[in-house]
Design a protein around this motif. Structure first.
Motif, mmCIF file in Angstrom:
data_model
loop_
_atom_site.group_PDB
_atom_site.id
_atom_site.type_symbol
_atom_site.label_atom_id
_atom_site.label_comp_id
_atom_site.label_asym_id
_atom_site.label_seq_id
_atom_site.Cartn_x
_atom_site.Cartn_y
_atom_site.Cartn_z
ATOM 1 N N ALA A 227 0.815 -1.211 0.000
ATOM 2 C CA ALA A 227 0.000 0.000 0.000
ATOM 3 C C ALA A 227 0.854 1.270 0.000
ATOM 4 O O ALA A 227 0.603 2.198 -0.772
ATOM 5 C CB ALA A 227 -0.938 -0.003 1.211
ATOM 6 N N LYS A 228 1.864 1.305 0.867
ATOM 7 C CA LYS A 228 2.651 2.522 1.050
ATOM 8 C C LYS A 228 3.650 2.765 -0.077
ATOM 9 O O LYS A 228 3.840 3.904 -0.509
ATOM 10 C CB LYS A 228 3.401 2.458 2.384
ATOM 11 N N VAL A 229 4.300 1.701 -0.534
ATOM 12 C CA VAL A 229 5.382 1.855 -1.511
ATOM 13 C C VAL A 229 4.878 1.797 -2.951
ATOM 14 O O VAL A 229 5.308 2.571 -3.808
ATOM 15 C CB VAL A 229 6.473 0.783 -1.281
ATOM 16 N N TYR A 230 3.939 0.873 -3.223
ATOM 17 C CA TYR A 230 3.490 0.672 -4.600
ATOM 18 C C TYR A 230 2.089 1.241 -4.873
ATOM 19 O O TYR A 230 1.582 1.107 -5.990
ATOM 20 C CB TYR A 230 3.495 -0.824 -4.937
ATOM 21 N N ASP A 231 1.466 1.855 -3.875
ATOM 22 C CA ASP A 231 0.106 2.416 -4.034
ATOM 23 C C ASP A 231 -0.919 1.352 -4.432
ATOM 24 O O ASP A 231 -1.843 1.614 -5.206
ATOM 25 C CB ASP A 231 0.101 3.555 -5.068
ATOM 26 N N VAL A 232 -0.731 0.162 -3.907
ATOM 27 C CA VAL A 232 -1.676 -0.925 -4.166
ATOM 28 C C VAL A 232 -2.939 -0.712 -3.326
ATOM 29 O O VAL A 232 -2.862 -0.339 -2.162
ATOM 30 C CB VAL A 232 -1.035 -2.289 -3.816
ATOM 31 N N GLU A 233 -4.089 -0.937 -3.926
ATOM 32 C CA GLU A 233 -5.360 -0.841 -3.212
ATOM 33 C C GLU A 233 -6.070 -2.184 -3.100
ATOM 34 O O GLU A 233 -6.855 -2.390 -2.189
ATOM 35 C CB GLU A 233 -6.291 0.159 -3.916
ATOM 36 N N HIS A 234 -5.804 -3.099 -4.039
ATOM 37 C CA HIS A 234 -6.489 -4.389 -4.077
ATOM 38 C C HIS A 234 -5.540 -5.487 -3.598
ATOM 39 O O HIS A 234 -4.487 -5.707 -4.199
ATOM 40 C CB HIS A 234 -6.972 -4.712 -5.496
ATOM 41 N N ILE A 235 -5.932 -6.165 -2.514
ATOM 42 C CA ILE A 235 -5.114 -7.228 -1.936
ATOM 43 C C ILE A 235 -5.860 -8.557 -2.028
ATOM 44 O O ILE A 235 -7.064 -8.620 -1.749
ATOM 45 C CB ILE A 235 -4.793 -6.942 -0.451
ATOM 46 N N TYR A 236 -5.135 -9.633 -2.379
ATOM 47 C CA TYR A 236 -5.703 -10.975 -2.447
ATOM 48 C C TYR A 236 -4.876 -11.907 -1.564
ATOM 49 O O TYR A 236 -3.674 -12.083 -1.805
ATOM 50 C CB TYR A 236 -5.717 -11.486 -3.898
ATOM 51 N N LEU A 237 -5.524 -12.501 -0.566
ATOM 52 C CA LEU A 237 -4.865 -13.425 0.366
ATOM 53 C C LEU A 237 -5.477 -14.811 0.240
ATOM 54 O O LEU A 237 -6.671 -14.996 0.457
ATOM 55 C CB LEU A 237 -5.026 -12.914 1.806
ATOM 56 N N ASP A 238 -4.644 -15.778 -0.101
ATOM 57 C CA ASP A 238 -5.087 -17.170 -0.238
ATOM 58 C C ASP A 238 -4.049 -18.052 0.477
ATOM 59 O O ASP A 238 -2.963 -18.273 -0.049
ATOM 60 C CB ASP A 238 -5.173 -17.537 -1.720
ATOM 61 N N HIS A 239 -4.303 -18.527 1.672
ATOM 62 C CA HIS A 239 -5.584 -18.391 2.329
ATOM 63 C C HIS A 239 -5.400 -17.998 3.787
ATOM 64 O O HIS A 239 -4.324 -18.188 4.366
ATOM 65 C CB HIS A 239 -6.385 -19.704 2.237
ATOM 66 N N LEU A 240 -6.445 -17.521 4.395
ATOM 67 C CA LEU A 240 -6.418 -17.061 5.782
ATOM 68 C C LEU A 240 -6.093 -18.186 6.756
ATOM 69 O O LEU A 240 -5.376 -17.990 7.736
ATOM 70 C CB LEU A 240 -7.786 -16.447 6.127
ATOM 71 N N THR A 241 -6.599 -19.358 6.494
ATOM 72 C CA THR A 241 -6.462 -20.487 7.413
ATOM 73 C C THR A 241 -5.001 -20.853 7.669
ATOM 74 O O THR A 241 -4.649 -21.318 8.756
ATOM 75 C CB THR A 241 -7.213 -21.713 6.858
ATOM 76 N N ALA A 242 -4.130 -20.620 6.676
ATOM 77 C CA ALA A 242 -2.713 -20.946 6.834
ATOM 78 C C ALA A 242 -2.054 -20.119 7.929
ATOM 79 O O ALA A 242 -1.064 -20.542 8.523
ATOM 80 C CB ALA A 242 -1.976 -20.720 5.513
ATOM 81 N N LEU A 243 -2.603 -18.948 8.220
ATOM 82 C CA LEU A 243 -2.001 -18.051 9.204
ATOM 83 C C LEU A 243 -2.234 -18.502 10.639
ATOM 84 O O LEU A 243 -1.604 -17.998 11.563
ATOM 85 C CB LEU A 243 -2.544 -16.629 9.022
ATOM 86 N N ILE A 244 -3.160 -19.433 10.840
ATOM 87 C CA ILE A 244 -3.459 -19.888 12.207
ATOM 88 C C ILE A 244 -3.131 -21.365 12.402
ATOM 89 O O ILE A 244 -3.417 -21.935 13.452
ATOM 90 C CB ILE A 244 -4.938 -19.644 12.566
ATOM 91 N N ALA A 245 -2.503 -21.963 11.388
ATOM 92 C CA ALA A 245 -2.253 -23.412 11.425
ATOM 93 C C ALA A 245 -1.387 -23.834 12.603
ATOM 94 O O ALA A 245 -1.560 -24.933 13.143
ATOM 95 C CB ALA A 245 -1.617 -23.851 10.109
ATOM 96 N N ASN A 246 -0.468 -22.969 13.027
ATOM 97 C CA ASN A 246 0.451 -23.343 14.104
ATOM 98 C C ASN A 246 0.113 -22.682 15.440
ATOM 99 O O ASN A 246 0.919 -22.710 16.372
ATOM 100 C CB ASN A 246 1.889 -22.970 13.702
ATOM 101 N N GLU A 247 -1.060 -22.101 15.533
ATOM 102 C CA GLU A 247 -1.472 -21.430 16.771
ATOM 103 C C GLU A 247 -2.074 -22.436 17.752
ATOM 104 O O GLU A 247 -2.813 -23.347 17.356
ATOM 105 C CB GLU A 247 -2.495 -20.337 16.475
ATOM 106 N N GLU A 248 -1.772 -22.273 19.029
ATOM 107 C CA GLU A 248 -2.354 -23.137 20.052
ATOM 108 C C GLU A 248 -3.854 -22.897 20.179
ATOM 109 O O GLU A 248 -4.637 -23.829 20.310
ATOM 110 C CB GLU A 248 -1.663 -22.895 21.396
ATOM 111 N N ASP A 249 -4.253 -21.625 20.171
ATOM 112 C CA ASP A 249 -5.666 -21.270 20.257
ATOM 113 C C ASP A 249 -6.048 -20.605 18.934
ATOM 114 O O ASP A 249 -5.901 -19.398 18.763
ATOM 115 C CB ASP A 249 -5.900 -20.316 21.434
ATOM 116 N N GLU A 250 -6.508 -21.408 17.990
ATOM 117 C CA GLU A 250 -6.786 -20.908 16.650
ATOM 118 C C GLU A 250 -7.891 -19.860 16.642
ATOM 119 O O GLU A 250 -7.819 -18.874 15.913
ATOM 120 C CB GLU A 250 -7.165 -22.070 15.723
#
Length: 368
Positions: A227-250
């Motif tokens: 957003a700050k450096v490239y002035d990007v407005e559209h973000i695509y994240l695939d996938h959210l679930t991967a970010l909590i895979a190693n959490e004790e309390d998902e």
């Protein structure tokens, strides 16, 4: 007594005396140190404070005097505005924004979805859920290509389970109606190289090569950099679930991530699209066309709480009829904007030769 930098310290030392007055008027310099000190002192005394708002061309009382605007200084003093903590606004404060006519958001790749949702707006989160292999990443990729080609937008892509090389091949393929990621596809080497050259020349596509890093802190920093450096407005994240895979309390981790993501979208004016895995439903599996519901999203309560729209993709990968196997039901599960689109659905047809999705009549397919 000792300048703006010591204003709070000096006022604290004389707090009882200053607080004995019904009104306290703060008239510090209009530069950054003065305004910072004005806010800090105002917080000491709360609702009895008024702050002088200087003319743009005058930093302090001396500037008024030198410009022959002594009367303007006196008027500014008596028009001092009551102090309000940051984040508090009145109708008058936002009147200009209120009088602006409602604007439709930027379009989706599928016209019916644009009509149902009034487009996409900055500061909003869009959640997508589907069974494994149903085609949610393909929908994302076609939307990315649309944003690049039709809307001429810069796009930030964070695919945590797909190599960046394949991502570029698929995006280029969507732009050219070719399947560049498939060996022995119906395309030539020259076509492929030319496509990559054109995509590189656009300077619109930015990706995260995660190197195994799948934590929210890293992903958030990449989004902010986009957003700050490239002035990007559209973000695509695939996938959210991967970010909590190693959490004790998902669940708790997801609550924090969703709240943080919503705040980031608002503060940086982003449109964030993200994919979530689904839990196993009762009855027909999602991979066999089972209906997607809000409660099926992993950590559904947090996702439902913070998402502006939630979408479910349904397709029976095992259907005996090839036409049905290639047809996806795109269902609107949540519409925070108007509520009107909730439960609406559109059909998406996958053309195997081009790799493109297009709208189709679901009723006609269901009658097959």
């Amino acid at each position: 007594r000792n300048g703006a930098s010591a204003a709070v310290k000096d006022c604290k030392a004389q707090y009882e005396y200053l607080d004995s007055f019904e009104t306290i008027v703060i008239c510090f310099d209009a530069d950054e140190p003065g305004q910072k000190a004005a806010k800090e002192v105002a917080e000491l005394f709360g609702n009895k404070v008024k702050i002088v708002k200087h003319l743009k061309e005058c930093k302090d009382a001396c500037d008024y005097l030198m410009a022959g605007k002594a009367e303007a200084y006196v008027n500014a003093w008596w028009r001092a505005e009551a102090y309000k903590p940051e984040g508090i606004v009145t109708v008058s404060d936002i009147m200009e924004q209120l009088l602006a006519p409602p604007q439709e958001g930027v379009a989706w790749a599928f016209p019916s979805l644009t009509k149902l949702t009034y487009g996409r707006r900055k500061g909003e989160l869009y959640a997508f859920g589907a069974g494994v292999g149903v085609g949610k990443t393909d929908v994302f990729t076609q939307q990315i290509a649309y944003d690049l080609d039709v809307l001429k937008k810069k796009v930030g892509v964070i695919y945590l389970e797909q190599p960046v090389v394949e991502t570029v091949q698929r995006v280029a393929g969507k732009l050219d109606s070719r399947l560049y990621h498939i060996p022995n596809g119906v395309w030539t080497r020259d076509e492929y190289v030319s496509s990559l050259d054109r995509l590189a020349a656009r300077e619109q596509l930015f990706m995260m090569d995660h190197f195994g890093a799948k934590d929210w802190k890293t992903v958030k920093s990449i989004m902010k950099y986009f957003a700050k450096v490239y002035d990007v407005e559209h973000i695509y994240l695939d996938h959210l679930t991967a970010l909590i895979a190693n959490e004790e309390d998902e669940r708790r981790a997801l609550d924090g991530i969703m709240a943080d993501m919503a705040s980031l979208a608002q503060s940086d004016g982003l449109i964030i699209h993200f994919i979530s895995h689904l839990t196993t439903p009762d009855g027909k599996p999602h991979e066999e066309g089972g209906r997607v519901m809000e409660k099926h999203f992993t950590g559904s309560r947090a996702i439902a709480r913070w998402s502006h729209f939630m979408f479910g993709l349904e397709r029976n990968k095992q259907d005996e009829d090839e036409r049905k196997r290639q047809t996806t039901t795109f269902r609107v599960l949540k519409d925070r904007f108007t509520g009107r689109a909730t439960a609406e659905k559109i059909g998406l047809w996958y053309e195997r030769n081009t790799g493109l999705l297009s709208e189709c009549d679901l009723n006609a397919v269901e009658e097959l």
